[in-house]
Enzyme design. Sequence first.
Site, PDB file in Angstrom:
ATOM      1  N   HIS A 116       0.837  -1.220   0.000  1.00  0.00           N
ATOM      2  CA  HIS A 116       0.000   0.000   0.000  1.00  0.00           C
ATOM      3  C   HIS A 116       0.866   1.263   0.000  1.00  0.00           C
ATOM      4  CE1 HIS A 116      -3.933  -2.010   1.017  1.00  0.00           C
ATOM      5  NE2 HIS A 116      -3.109  -2.923   1.504  1.00  0.00           N
ATOM      6  N   ASN A 133     -10.218  -2.548   3.238  1.00  0.00           N
ATOM      7  CA  ASN A 133     -10.022  -2.468   1.794  1.00  0.00           C
ATOM      8  C   ASN A 133     -11.348  -2.128   1.123  1.00  0.00           C
ATOM      9  OD1 ASN A 133      -7.253  -3.081   1.493  1.00  0.00           O
ATOM     10  ND2 ASN A 133      -7.629  -5.283   1.619  1.00  0.00           N
ATOM     11  N   TYR A 182       1.308  -4.009  12.254  1.00  0.00           N
ATOM     12  CA  TYR A 182       1.283  -2.602  11.822  1.00  0.00           C
ATOM     13  C   TYR A 182       2.133  -1.705  12.713  1.00  0.00           C
ATOM     14  CZ  TYR A 182      -2.068  -3.798   8.278  1.00  0.00           C
ATOM     15  OH  TYR A 182      -2.654  -4.363   7.169  1.00  0.00           O
TER      16      TYR A 182
HETATM   17  C1  HEM Z   1      -0.634  -1.686   5.038  1.00  0.00           C
HETATM   18  C2  HEM Z   1       0.707  -5.914   6.953  1.00  0.00           C
HETATM   19  C3  HEM Z   1      -3.566  -7.824   5.723  1.00  0.00           C
HETATM   20  C4  HEM Z   1      -5.143  -3.417   4.581  1.00  0.00           C
HETATM   21  C5  HEM Z   1       0.112  -2.676   5.614  1.00  0.00           C
HETATM   22  C6  HEM Z   1       1.457  -2.530   6.089  1.00  0.00           C
HETATM   23  C7  HEM Z   1       1.824  -3.708   6.637  1.00  0.00           C
HETATM   24  C8  HEM Z   1       0.720  -4.610   6.499  1.00  0.00           C
HETATM   25  C9  HEM Z   1       3.146  -4.039   7.313  1.00  0.00           C
HETATM   26  C10 HEM Z   1       2.296  -1.257   5.977  1.00  0.00           C
HETATM   27  C11 HEM Z   1       2.026  -0.388   7.159  1.00  0.00           C
HETATM   28  C12 HEM Z   1       2.817   0.891   7.143  1.00  0.00           C
HETATM   29  O1  HEM Z   1       4.014   0.857   6.853  1.00  0.00           O
HETATM   30  O2  HEM Z   1       2.220   1.955   7.464  1.00  0.00           O
HETATM   31  C13 HEM Z   1      -0.345  -6.795   6.804  1.00  0.00           C
HETATM   32  C14 HEM Z   1      -0.354  -8.150   7.278  1.00  0.00           C
HETATM   33  C15 HEM Z   1      -1.550  -8.699   6.917  1.00  0.00           C
HETATM   34  C16 HEM Z   1      -2.300  -7.664   6.221  1.00  0.00           C
HETATM   35  C17 HEM Z   1       0.781  -8.816   8.042  1.00  0.00           C
HETATM   36  C18 HEM Z   1      -2.103 -10.071   7.129  1.00  0.00           C
HETATM   37  C19 HEM Z   1      -1.698 -10.891   8.059  1.00  0.00           C
HETATM   38  C20 HEM Z   1      -4.382  -6.785   5.371  1.00  0.00           C
HETATM   39  C21 HEM Z   1      -5.812  -6.881   5.200  1.00  0.00           C
HETATM   40  C22 HEM Z   1      -6.257  -5.630   4.890  1.00  0.00           C
HETATM   41  C23 HEM Z   1      -5.102  -4.759   4.851  1.00  0.00           C
HETATM   42  C24 HEM Z   1      -6.622  -8.150   5.399  1.00  0.00           C
HETATM   43  C25 HEM Z   1      -7.651  -5.149   4.632  1.00  0.00           C
HETATM   44  C26 HEM Z   1      -8.718  -5.782   5.076  1.00  0.00           C
HETATM   45  C27 HEM Z   1      -4.053  -2.580   4.595  1.00  0.00           C
HETATM   46  C28 HEM Z   1      -4.125  -1.169   4.263  1.00  0.00           C
HETATM   47  C29 HEM Z   1      -2.826  -0.673   4.393  1.00  0.00           C
HETATM   48  C30 HEM Z   1      -1.983  -1.782   4.798  1.00  0.00           C
HETATM   49  C31 HEM Z   1      -5.368  -0.392   3.852  1.00  0.00           C
HETATM   50  C32 HEM Z   1      -2.377   0.755   4.140  1.00  0.00           C
HETATM   51  C33 HEM Z   1      -2.555   1.560   5.413  1.00  0.00           C
HETATM   52  C34 HEM Z   1      -2.239   3.016   5.167  1.00  0.00           C
HETATM   53  O3  HEM Z   1      -2.964   3.630   4.362  1.00  0.00           O
HETATM   54  O4  HEM Z   1      -1.278   3.510   5.756  1.00  0.00           O
HETATM   55  N1  HEM Z   1      -0.323  -3.956   5.848  1.00  0.00           N
HETATM   56  N2  HEM Z   1      -1.534  -6.537   6.168  1.00  0.00           N
HETATM   57  N3  HEM Z   1      -3.982  -5.485   5.150  1.00  0.00           N
HETATM   58  N4  HEM Z   1      -2.758  -2.915   4.918  1.00  0.00           N
HETATM   59 FE1  HEM Z   1      -2.161  -4.697   5.534  1.00  0.00          FE
END
Ligand code: HEM
Length: 499
Positions: A54, A127, A337
Amino acid sequence: MAKPQMTTTGGNPIADNQNSLSAGPRGPLLLQDYQLIEKLAHQNRERIPERVVHAKGSGAFGTLTITHDITKYTKADIFSQVGKKTDMLLRFSTVAGERGAADAERDVRGWALKFYTEEGNWDLVGNNTPVFFVRDPLKFPDFIHTQKRHPRTNMRSATAMWDFWSLSPESLHQVTILMSDRGLPLSYRHTNGYGSHTYSFINAAGERFWVKFHFKTRQGIKTMTNREGEQVIAKDRESSQKDLYEAIEAGDFPQWDMQIQVMAEEDAEKCAFNPFDLTKVWPHADYPVIPVGTLELNRNPENYFQEIEQSAFSPSNIVPGISFSPDKMLQARIFSYADAHRYRVGTWYEALPVNRPKSAVNHYHLDGSMNAGYSTSANAYYEPNSFNGPAESDRFAEPPLKISGDADRWNHRDGNDDYTQPGNLFRLMNPSQQQALFNNIAEAMQGVPQEIVDRQLAHFDKADPAYGAGVRAALAAHGDGVTNNISVQEEPQAEPATA
Ligand code: HEM
Ligand code: NDP
C-alpha cells in the site's frame, strides 16, 4: 509585510541562500559552509521507507456523523449519540505498486480510517473488498511476494500470482472480485470500503456482539475497463489523487453511508461457516445491514508528507466498546502494523500531529529516539507510584471471551468451502459483468504456464461450471497477442558522417 528571517534549523539567521562559500569566485568550497552542508544532509534524509505494501496512496480528512442509534450493541463513545460528529482521516491506496506507481491499476484499494474519538484513536484498516486472498497470516508475506517484483527479472510476474492463487483455493473469492469490474475503480471516491474482518462490539451491559463494518459510496460504484485504465495511465499517473484532491477543493465532498452487520456472540458457534474467516462474507439475507452514519471527506491535507505519508494506521488501535475477534489474520495484524510504523516512521510515530490522539495520552514509556515530549509528572515515571501518576481503571475491562481447543498448527483448509461464495458472486453478475471477468482473467493469464492455468481453471469450474467455461473461451479468443498490441515506430537512421 516584512518577510520572516530565514534561518538554519538551529535558528541562526542566514545572510545568503544563493551562493555557497568558496575560496575565490571559482572555488573550491570551504568545509565551514554549514548552511550548504545542512541543506545537502537534510535532503539526503527527505525520504522515509515507503510502506512495504500500500505504498501509493492519497488521503483526506473529514467527519463521521452518527445518524442511527446502535448503543444497544456498543458503548463506544463515537456512537454514543445520534448527531455526534467525530473527526477522521481516510487514506486510500493501491496495494502492489511502489510510491510512484500509477493510480489506475487493477488492484485492491486500501481503505485506512483513523477516527480521533474522545477515548483514543480507533483505526479501521480495511479495503474496498469485503474479503481477502488468504485466511492464515503465515501466508501473507508469500502472497505479497507474488504481487511485487520477481527477484531476478525485476518485473511483476503473472506466473507467480496464478501459481500462488491456484495453489491457495481460499483466494478464489478475492481473485474473483479483483478480476471483476470492481477490480479497476474509476477513482477512490467511487469505491465502497469494508472493515473486512469480523470485530467485536461490547455494550454498556458487558454483552459482546460480532460486527462487520461497511461504507457504501454515495458517488456510485464506477469502474474502468483495462483499455480505459491504460488510456488514463498514459496521460495521468495520479488520476485518483487528482480526482480526490480536486473534488474536495471544489467543495464536492465525497460521502459514504456507514453500515454494520451484527451477530450475537453465541451465534458464531451455530453459523454454517466460520464467521471469523476473512475469505467469507456474511450473507446480507442472514445478517442484514444496519445503518449507522455518514462519512464525509471535506479537507485536503495541508502537507502531504506530514499528514499522509507519515500517517500510521493500526488495527491494534481500538477504543472501549470496539474490540478484536479470533480472526487469525486480524490477530497477526494487531502485531504487524505498529511494528511496521516503528521501523518506517520511528519509535514515537503516535506523537506526530496526524497520529496523535485528540484525547489525553498518559503512559510510562520513556526516552527513545525523537521523543518530542509526552511527559508525566517528574516523580511518577514508573507504575504503580505514590505521586498521582496515571492509573488503570477496570471499567474498561472487556467481558471474558470463551476460547477452547488444543494448541496446534490447524489446517485452515480442512472442511472449508472455498467455492460457494465466489460462485454466488459470479452468479449475481449480469452477463456483461461475467464477460468482463472472463476477459480480465484471460488477459491477466497471458504467458502463464498451462499447468498453472489448468489448476486455476479447475477452481473456477468448482465455483460454477459457467465460470470455468467462460474463462476457457476467453483464453481461446485472446490467443497470445493480447499484451503485445503495441506497434513499434522506428526512428529514421541518421546518415553516417563522411570524412
Ligand atoms: C498496510 C501488513 C492484511 C489493509 C500494511 C502494512 C503492513 C501490512 C506491514 C504497511 C504499514 C505501514 O508501513 O504503514 C499486513 C499483514 C496482513 C495484512 C501482516 C495479514 C496478516 C491486510 C488486510 C487488509 C489490509 C486483510 C484489509 C482488510 C491494509 C491497508 C494498508 C496496509 C489499507 C495501508 C494503510 C495506510 O494507508 O497507511 N499492511 N496486512 N492489510 N494494509 Fe495490511
Ligand atoms: P446479496 O445479493 O445480498 O449481496 C450481494 C452484494 O454483492 C451486493 O450488495 C453488493 O455489495 C455486491 N456486489 C454486487 N455486484 C458486485 C460485483 N460485481 N463485485 C463485487 N461485489 C458485488 O448476496 P450475499 O450477501 O449473499 O452476497 C453474495 C455475494 O456478494 C458474496 O459471495 C460476495 O461475493 C458478494 N458481496 C457480499 C457482501 C456481503 O457483505 N454480504 C459485500 C460485498 C460483496 P455492496 O452492497 O457491498 O456493494
